[in-house]
Every structure is written in C-alpha cells, then in structure tokens.
Enzyme design. Structure first.
Site, PDB file in Angstrom:
ATOM      1  N   GLY A  33       4.446  -1.542   9.147  1.00  0.00           N
ATOM      2  CA  GLY A  33       3.021  -1.242   9.852  1.00  0.00           C
ATOM      3  C   GLY A  33       3.143  -2.782   9.479  1.00  0.00           C
ATOM      4  N   LEU A  34       1.322  -3.466   8.702  1.00  0.00           N
ATOM      5  CA  LEU A  34       0.773  -4.582   8.490  1.00  0.00           C
ATOM      6  C   LEU A  34       1.398  -5.182   7.110  1.00  0.00           C
ATOM      7  CD1 LEU A  34      -2.778  -5.207  10.529  1.00  0.00           C
ATOM      8  CD2 LEU A  34       0.131  -6.352  10.926  1.00  0.00           C
ATOM      9  N   SER A  35       1.224  -6.298   6.674  1.00  0.00           N
ATOM     10  CA  SER A  35       1.601  -6.261   5.106  1.00  0.00           C
ATOM     11  C   SER A  35      -0.060  -5.895   4.832  1.00  0.00           C
ATOM     12  CB  SER A  35       1.755  -7.756   4.782  1.00  0.00           C
ATOM     13  OG  SER A  35       1.116  -8.166   3.431  1.00  0.00           O
ATOM     14  N   GLY A  36       0.141  -5.335   3.344  1.00  0.00           N
ATOM     15  CA  GLY A  36      -1.112  -4.495   2.997  1.00  0.00           C
ATOM     16  C   GLY A  36      -1.103  -2.965   2.780  1.00  0.00           C
ATOM     17  N   SER A  37      -0.780  -2.365   4.586  1.00  0.00           N
ATOM     18  CA  SER A  37      -1.268  -0.799   4.404  1.00  0.00           C
ATOM     19  C   SER A  37      -0.921   0.219   4.068  1.00  0.00           C
ATOM     20  CB  SER A  37      -0.125  -1.083   5.650  1.00  0.00           C
ATOM     21  OG  SER A  37       1.131  -1.125   6.326  1.00  0.00           O
ATOM     22  N   GLY A  38      -0.346  -0.139   2.692  1.00  0.00           N
ATOM     23  CA  GLY A  38       0.709   0.638   2.076  1.00  0.00           C
ATOM     24  C   GLY A  38       1.801   0.573   2.107  1.00  0.00           C
ATOM     25  N   LYS A  39       2.593   0.944   2.878  1.00  0.00           N
ATOM     26  CA  LYS A  39       4.024   0.985   3.335  1.00  0.00           C
ATOM     27  C   LYS A  39       5.329   0.967   2.139  1.00  0.00           C
ATOM     28  CE  LYS A  39       5.226  -2.413   6.133  1.00  0.00           C
ATOM     29  NZ  LYS A  39       3.659  -2.994   5.534  1.00  0.00           N
ATOM     30  N   SER A  40       4.904   0.003   1.153  1.00  0.00           N
ATOM     31  CA  SER A  40       5.791   0.564   0.265  1.00  0.00           C
ATOM     32  C   SER A  40       4.969   1.053  -1.154  1.00  0.00           C
ATOM     33  CB  SER A  40       5.638  -1.170  -0.662  1.00  0.00           C
ATOM     34  OG  SER A  40       6.732  -1.915   0.077  1.00  0.00           O
ATOM     35  N   SER A 107       8.428  -5.143  10.161  1.00  0.00           N
ATOM     36  CA  SER A 107       9.185  -5.007  11.934  1.00  0.00           C
ATOM     37  C   SER A 107       8.606  -4.907  12.719  1.00  0.00           C
ATOM     38  CB  SER A 107      10.011  -4.035  11.113  1.00  0.00           C
ATOM     39  OG  SER A 107       9.286  -2.555  10.796  1.00  0.00           O
TER      40      SER A 107
END
EC number: 2.7.1.25
Length: 197
Positions: A33-40, A107
C-alpha cells in the site's frame, strides 16, 4: 565465480518439521500500500499479538531493510524491483524455517509481487492490500515524505510522481481510511490464524 558452481545446501530440519514444532503453517503475509497507509503499524501490532499467542512470527519492514540489506538501492524502478526481489528471497528463507513472515513494503508493482508469490508454494503467499486514499495518506504523512515529494525534494515518490499498482485480487483488503488501527490489526491477526491452521 559464476552461480553455476554454487550448490543449494539442504537444511537438516525440514519445513514440515519446523511447522509441526511451531504447531502452525508458515507463510508470507505481504502488506502492500501507499506510504502512510498503515502497513508498518498494522504489521508490528499483529506480530506482537501473534507472538504473545505462541506463533513464530517476524516482521520485515521496508524502512528497516533499507538501513542494511538494501541500503545500496535507490528508488528507480529497477532499484525498487531489486528491493522487492531481495525481500522475497529473505522471506522465503523464513518460510522454510517455519516462520510466519509479515512484510510491510509499498511494493508498487504488481509484477514484482507476482514474482515473490512464485518463490513459495501455493497457499504460502498472502497479499494484503492496505488500502487508503492518497489524500488521507498525505494528511497523515507521519514521516513528512509527501510534503517533501510535493516540494520536489524526493523524486520517484509512489503516489506522487511514481505509480502504485493496486492488487487485482488480494487475499485480504484492510481499508485503513474506514477501519481503526485496532480493527485493521485484528482482521489481520484473525486472517493469519485461520490460514496458519
């Protein structure tokens, strides 16, 4: 030395033996997903809960990997592809050791994610689309990256001047514009526990 002289060394412990000892299947949970979407945030919260419940789990995070293994790579399309290729190979090694690997990488390209899926056996790769509208990600901007990208300080920034290809058929979608952090984490934990049986 060419690769033709390098021979794969089989482990004395099989993946099946690791899985039996861990009492769960291994696999790659690929958050994209986009940067800032909450992945980490979601990856680490889910890993903590799974770990506390006895699962053998690890997190591979995009920023962390670029501090070491992939610090030689930039953000051109070729470097992004190589970044994901390397992570896929590392994740595969963890899967062979019976571990659930939760990855948190933008990715951006579908083809790169498809290639990683092919590294492991059918059913061992689970694509999780951490969906969030660009404007919401920009509002969050926890690292100040969107602002820098808009000011021309960061070239090839995904979502601004470099494309993000949404997954066509992810195994799970977490819409973090609609779901709370806790709800997103719990959906991921529930999904992993079901697939790890």
């Amino acid at each position: 030395m060419s690769n033709e002289h390098i021979v794969w060394h089989d482990s004395s412990i099989t993946k099946n033996e690791y899985q039996q000892k861990n009492n769960h299947k291994s696999g790659i949970i690929w958050l994209t997903g986009l940067s800032g979407s909450g992945k980490s945030t979601i990856a680490n919260a889910a890993a903590r809960e799974l770990f506390e419940q006895g699962y053998q789990v690890t997190v591979l995070d995009g920023d962390n990997v670029r501090h070491g293994l992939n610090k030689d790579l930039g953000f051109s399309d070729d470097d992004r592809k190589e970044n994901i290729r390397r992570i896929g190979e590392v994740a595969k090694l963890f899967v062979e050791q019976g571990t659930i690997v939760i990855t948190a990488f933008i990715s951006p390209f579908q083809e790169d994610r498809r290639i990683v899926r092919q590294l492991v056996e059918a059913g061992e790769f689970h694509e999780v689309f951490v969906k969030c509208d660009l404007n919401v990600c920009e509002e969050r901007d926890p690292k100040g990256l969107y602002k820098k990208a808009r000011n021309g300080e960061i070239p090839f920034f995904t979502g601004i001047d470099s494309p993000y290809e949404e997954p066509a058929a992810p195994e799970l979608v977490l819409d973090t514009g609609e779901l709370s952090r806790e709800e997103s984490k719990q959906r991921l934990v529930d999904y992993v526990k079901e697939k790890a049986k």
